[in-house]
Design a protein around this motif. Structure first.
Motif, PDB file in Angstrom:
ATOM      1  N   GLU A 151     -10.636   1.297  11.115  1.00  0.00           N
ATOM      2  CA  GLU A 151     -10.470   2.101  12.329  1.00  0.00           C
ATOM      3  C   GLU A 151     -10.798   1.276  13.576  1.00  0.00           C
ATOM      4  OE1 GLU A 151      -9.376   5.522  14.159  1.00  0.00           O
ATOM      5  OE2 GLU A 151      -9.594   5.417  11.993  1.00  0.00           O
ATOM      6  N   GLN A 188     -15.862   3.133   6.026  1.00  0.00           N
ATOM      7  CA  GLN A 188     -14.635   2.703   5.347  1.00  0.00           C
ATOM      8  C   GLN A 188     -14.887   1.465   4.493  1.00  0.00           C
ATOM      9  OE1 GLN A 188     -12.180   2.184   8.797  1.00  0.00           O
ATOM     10  NE2 GLN A 188     -11.478   4.300   8.806  1.00  0.00           N
ATOM     11  N   ARG A 201       0.996   4.791   1.109  1.00  0.00           N
ATOM     12  CA  ARG A 201       0.372   5.772   2.009  1.00  0.00           C
ATOM     13  C   ARG A 201       1.337   6.926   2.236  1.00  0.00           C
ATOM     14  NH1 ARG A 201      -2.460   3.343   7.104  1.00  0.00           N
ATOM     15  NH2 ARG A 201      -3.363   5.416   7.105  1.00  0.00           N
ATOM     16  N   GLN A 258       0.831  -1.196   0.000  1.00  0.00           N
ATOM     17  CA  GLN A 258       0.000   0.000   0.000  1.00  0.00           C
ATOM     18  C   GLN A 258       0.871   1.253   0.000  1.00  0.00           C
ATOM     19  OE1 GLN A 258      -2.360   0.370   3.557  1.00  0.00           O
ATOM     20  NE2 GLN A 258      -4.013   1.408   2.461  1.00  0.00           N
ATOM     21  N   HIS A 287      -5.118   2.249  -3.981  1.00  0.00           N
ATOM     22  CA  HIS A 287      -4.624   2.517  -2.633  1.00  0.00           C
ATOM     23  C   HIS A 287      -5.588   3.482  -1.948  1.00  0.00           C
ATOM     24  CE1 HIS A 287      -0.680   0.828  -3.800  1.00  0.00           C
ATOM     25  NE2 HIS A 287      -0.972   1.361  -4.962  1.00  0.00           N
ATOM     26  N   ARG A 288      -6.236   3.028  -0.891  1.00  0.00           N
ATOM     27  CA  ARG A 288      -7.135   3.857  -0.095  1.00  0.00           C
ATOM     28  C   ARG A 288      -6.464   4.086   1.262  1.00  0.00           C
ATOM     29  NH1 ARG A 288     -10.906   5.859  -3.004  1.00  0.00           N
ATOM     30  NH2 ARG A 288     -12.406   5.810  -1.331  1.00  0.00           N
ATOM     31  N   SER A 289      -7.027   4.929   2.095  1.00  0.00           N
ATOM     32  CA  SER A 289      -6.363   5.219   3.366  1.00  0.00           C
ATOM     33  C   SER A 289      -6.313   4.005   4.293  1.00  0.00           C
ATOM     34  CB  SER A 289      -7.041   6.387   4.076  1.00  0.00           C
ATOM     35  OG  SER A 289      -8.367   6.050   4.433  1.00  0.00           O
ATOM     36  N   ARG A 290      -7.347   3.188   4.309  1.00  0.00           N
ATOM     37  CA  ARG A 290      -7.407   2.030   5.203  1.00  0.00           C
ATOM     38  C   ARG A 290      -7.524   0.703   4.477  1.00  0.00           C
ATOM     39  NH1 ARG A 290      -6.657   1.942  10.690  1.00  0.00           N
ATOM     40  NH2 ARG A 290      -7.101   3.940  11.594  1.00  0.00           N
TER      41      ARG A 290
END
Length: 165
Positions: A137, A151, A89, A87, A112-115
């Motif tokens: 989260e 998410q 980030r 990933q 690619h996402r934040s989570r």
């Protein structure tokens, strides 16, 4: 779906099966309370577990500490025919990574996402598997639960924009 006793070795998949192994590595950089030592306890244990998991087709990890373990994990799995997507980030030191057997899959797309790390993996017959490698989260309570749901919903919505089966 077949479940395997993790204390035993993981059997290789038949041609009509896909096996996925997933593990939150609990990044050492998040260990504020002096838990298990990385070099003498956790790293040797990871090496043993990933040797067992090498029979699987896809390996997803969360909380991969890029500076401490990413290169070693890549090298350990490459010996067994895996290629990986780590990933992106930016400068964030802890990420998700998805590894797959190149004898069974090729990458068709990556997001690619934040989570969440989303990957399209194409089989030899043209079918595509979408893998959503998520590290949602943490925390209790309605606010965190709503955040996790959001998410996951966002990741599934992004997945649907691709032609996975």
């Amino acid at each position: 779906m077949r479940f395997v006793d993790r204390q035993q070795g993981f059997p290789a998949s038949s041609p009509d099966e896909i096996s996925i192994f997933t593990w939150n590595l609990l990044a050492p950089s998040y260990d504020d309370d002096g838990g298990l030592d990385w070099e003498t306890v956790r790293l040797p244990a990871f090496r043993r577990w990933f040797e067992k998991a090498a029979a699987c087709d896809v390996i997803c990890v969360q909380e991969l500490d890029k500076a401490l373990f990413a290169e070693e994990l890549h090298n350990m799995l490459a010996v067994h025919g895996f290629e990986g997507v780590v990933q992106d980030r930016n400068t964030f030191p802890v990420v998700n990574a998805t590894y797959f057997k190149t004898s069974r899959f090729q990458t068709t797309w990556v997001e690619h996402r934040s989570r969440v790390l989303l990957c399209g993996l194409q089989l030899a017959d043209g079918r595509e598997l979408c893998v959503a490698n998520a590290h949602l989260e943490a925390g209790p309570g309605a606010k965190n639960e709503a955040q996790r749901l959001s998410q996951l919903s966002s990741a599934l919505k992004r997945m649907r924009t691709h032609a996975a089966w």
